[in-house]
Design an enzyme around this catalytic site. Structure first.
Site, short mmCIF file in Angstrom:
data_model
loop_
_atom_site.label_atom_id
_atom_site.label_comp_id
_atom_site.label_asym_id
_atom_site.label_seq_id
_atom_site.Cartn_x
_atom_site.Cartn_y
_atom_site.Cartn_z
N SER A 121 0.89 -0.80 0.07
CA SER A 121 -0.05 0.29 0.05
C SER A 121 0.89 1.03 0.36
O SER A 121 1.88 1.39 0.55
CB SER A 121 -0.64 -0.05 0.86
N LYS A 173 -3.95 -7.41 2.55
CA LYS A 173 -3.76 -6.29 1.81
C LYS A 173 -5.51 -6.02 1.91
O LYS A 173 -5.86 -5.35 1.50
CB LYS A 173 -3.22 -6.55 0.93
N HIS A 176 -7.04 -4.95 4.03
CA HIS A 176 -7.32 -3.28 4.24
C HIS A 176 -7.64 -2.26 3.32
O HIS A 176 -8.24 -1.29 3.56
CB HIS A 176 -6.09 -3.13 3.37
N ASN A 177 -8.36 -2.96 2.02
CA ASN A 177 -8.79 -1.82 0.82
C ASN A 177 -10.48 -2.27 0.34
O ASN A 177 -10.38 -1.37 0.37
CB ASN A 177 -8.30 -3.48 -0.06
N GLU A 180 -10.27 -0.19 4.10
CA GLU A 180 -10.23 1.67 2.79
C GLU A 180 -11.91 1.83 1.64
O GLU A 180 -12.08 3.32 1.33
CB GLU A 180 -9.44 1.17 1.71
#
Length: 302
Positions: A121, A173, A176-177, A180
């Site tokens: 990221s 990840k 995480h996205n 987001e």
């Protein structure tokens, strides 16, 4: 330390340049000649083929893949495998689906090739600010390649770490996205409410700037929103069409598989799908935010 970088698009080239600036030697390859030429001008040693890239690296080699998720990763690994030797390591720094990563790691292990997955990221700002790196794979291999991760991260001792076995980096990840997506949606909706309140004629760039300092909603995404609004307060010329690159869908599917309630992430994904059928200020701001942090293309209106 020496590293091979396969994929010299914007992010791959930026990562390679950050390593070069940190004193590491990087040999890069990209199928596009213009990308190779530009990389050479940034201190990256450009190879004309995968075979040449592998040949120019000392054993045990470390090859970082920065290519789009999906079939191209499998094709690249199929081309690399005959060129590599036992003990070499392949790092997938793209946004691969974690179950694909686990399958690939098992395949490479049969040939005694190490496989690390690195959720990455930082977008287009990583060259200067550093990258957040979530690494999955064997702890011994991660430690051997520590200088690479330490150089790419915001600092050697923060912003990166081994999070678990093969697949864990890409899984982390992915989540995480998904988070987001939800954060971006909340900002976009809030600013849309303020934009609609004609009685107050709010100065949205001013509000964003106020919130950036001391408020409980301050964040890098707010910084990027403030910058986007400062440049274009009415978001003129931006079509309210918000892309998704897949990780949000994977996160929602995983939440369902694990019986975890994730309504915010799920609804933010659905809102992105809805944006392709409608027109709203919130969607324009979402598109502008994606461009600010990741250099993602903006679909022009009109």
């Amino acid at each position: 330390m020496e590293l091979g970088m396969v994929g010299l698009g914007r992010m791959g080239a930026n990562m390679a340049e950050r390593l070069v600036r940190s004193g590491h030697r990087v040999v890069g390859f990209d199928p596009g000649a213009p990308a190779r030429e530009q990389a050479a001008g940034r201190g990256i040693e450009a190879a004309s083929s995968l075979a040449e890239l592998v040949e120019r690296l000392p054993s045990p080699r470390a090859v970082w893949l920065m290519v789009p998720a999906g079939e191209i990763v499998d094709r690249t690994l199929a081309d690399l495998l005959p060129l590599l030797s036992p003990g070499d390591a392949v790092i997938d720094g793209g946004n691969s689906f974690y179950k694909d990563t686990m399958r690939r790691a098992a395949m490479l292990a049969e040939h005694r090739i190490e496989c690390l997955d690195c959720g990455t990221s930082g977008g287009v700002w990583g060259l200067v600010e550093g990258y957040s790196l979530m690494v999955g794979g064997d702890a011994v291999v991660v430690e051997r390649l520590r200088p690479i991760f330490a150089a790419l991260a915001p600092a050697p001792d923060r912003g990166w770490g081994r999070v678990g076995p093969s697949g864990a980096g890409h899984f982390t990840k992915m989540v995480h996205n998904g988070i987001e997506y939800g954060m971006m949606q909340a900002y976009a909706e809030g600013f849309a409410i303020m934009q609609r309140k004609d009685d107050f004629a709010l100065d949205l760039p001013q509000v964003a700037e106020i919130w950036r300092h001391g408020s409980v909603v301050r964040s890098w995404l707010l910084d990027l929103s403030a910058d986007a609004l400062r440049k274009n307060p009415a978001l003129d010329g931006i079509a309210p069409y918000v892309q998704d690159s897949g990780e949000g869908r994977w996160t929602v599917a995983e939440a369902i598989d694990l019986n975890v309630s994730a309504p915010v992430i799920t609804l933010s994904l659905l809102e992105r799908l809805r944006s392709r059928e409608d027109d709203s200020f919130a969607d324009k701001l979402l598109a502008a935010m994606r461009n600010e942090f990741g250099g993602h293309g903006i679909k022009k209106s009109g």
